[in-house]
Design a protein around this motif. Structure first.
Motif, PDB file in Angstrom:
ATOM      1  N   UNK A  16       0.834  -1.203   0.000  1.00 23.34           N
ATOM      2  CA  UNK A  16       0.000   0.000   0.000  1.00 23.34           C
ATOM      3  C   UNK A  16       0.865   1.248   0.000  1.00 23.34           C
ATOM      4  N   UNK A  17       1.888   1.229   0.863  1.00 19.72           N
ATOM      5  CA  UNK A  17       2.757   2.400   0.969  1.00 19.72           C
ATOM      6  C   UNK A  17       3.624   2.598  -0.258  1.00 19.72           C
ATOM      7  N   UNK A  18       4.056   1.493  -0.853  1.00 19.00           N
ATOM      8  CA  UNK A  18       4.890   1.593  -2.055  1.00 19.00           C
ATOM      9  C   UNK A  18       4.121   2.228  -3.198  1.00 19.00           C
ATOM     10  N   UNK A  19       2.840   1.866  -3.276  1.00 18.46           N
ATOM     11  CA  UNK A  19       2.032   2.306  -4.410  1.00 18.46           C
ATOM     12  C   UNK A  19       1.343   3.657  -4.241  1.00 18.46           C
ATOM     13  N   UNK A  20       1.346   4.171  -3.020  1.00 19.94           N
ATOM     14  CA  UNK A  20       0.649   5.446  -2.792  1.00 19.94           C
ATOM     15  C   UNK A  20       1.386   6.622  -3.425  1.00 19.94           C
ATOM     16  N   UNK A  21       0.634   7.607  -3.915  1.00 20.57           N
ATOM     17  CA  UNK A  21       1.230   8.780  -4.556  1.00 20.57           C
ATOM     18  C   UNK A  21       1.718   9.796  -3.525  1.00 20.57           C
TER      19      UNK A  21
END
Lengths: 130, 130
Positions: A16-21
């Motif tokens: 989730x954190x890797x993909x968040x903008x």
DNA sequence: TTCTTTGCAAAAGGTTTGCAGATGA
DNA sequence: TCATCTGCAAACCTTTTGCAAAGAA
């Protein structure tokens, strides 16, 4: 020292954190992760965030009185907090020229800096359009 | 609307903030004010900070995960957080040129900005001197 | 005197910890 | 198998609120 295991909870949270903008709040992370792991407890979210932080895979960003988390390794960047929708975005352009070691007026030796911009994000600016 | 009275507690707390060289933490304010008002309760400190904030005489600064308070009306400024002693100072020189209305790369409309510098304050830099 | 403010203690909100059962390797 | 991890609930810490007594005007 204990060995850190790979678990479904940890995988989901770090993904989730890797993909968040931009950085996410603890509550947001919990809510989004629950879409995949309905029984996920808030304590696990906190423990996972602490673990990932110790592993330097993420780090906290203290903004607007909230603790947000973002993945590391995205290079030097700053944040933009939208005053309309409240979302926080990552900016890849830096508005200051303060290399480490710069002596600031008053005799302050600068090692690092943080900049946060406030205003309207592209989406809100368009929606509220002139 | 209730009328706001002048009290010893309020006077002491706002004076402390007016005279400080930088923003103060709630605990600091409580401790310093107790030198003059030994029975001062923490609840009164919070209520007074809230009142002064509503009156726009002070405002919160969220730094390093702590909520600090500083007097308003000191013009545009930023903060320097010393990585050695932990004190926070007010800087009167601004390192960015971002007038309100500037459109930042990505389409973000800037209304305001905050800058925090980290490093060694003059005192610590001298003490640890080469 | 009358209404606001204070100090104390209890409550509330967010984060951490203890523990027994579930899970990864 | 067996030490680590998880969910739940209790504990913690900081901030807020309720209330009777103290204080300002």
């Amino acid at each position: 020292m204990t060995v850190s295991r790979s678990t479904r909870q940890r995988d989901v949270i770090s993904r989730l954190l890797e993909e968040a903008p931009g950085p996410l709040a603890v509550g947001d992370i919990h809510e989004r992760a629950r879409a995949e792991l309905p029984r996920l407890g808030i304590a696990t979210v906190y423990r996972t965030l602490k673990l990932l932080t110790e592993q330097r895979r993420i780090h906290p960003v203290l903004l607007d009185g909230e603790t947000l988390y973002e993945a590391t390794g995205k290079g030097h960047h700053h944040h933009f907090s939208c005053t309309r929708c409240g979302k926080v975005f990552t900016l890849h352009t830096c508005p200051v020229a303060l290399p480490s070691g710069t002596v600031y007026p008053g005799g302050f030796i600068v090692e690092a800096h943080e900049v946060t911009l406030y205003g309207q994000c592209p989406t809100c600016a368009e929606g509220q359009g002139v």
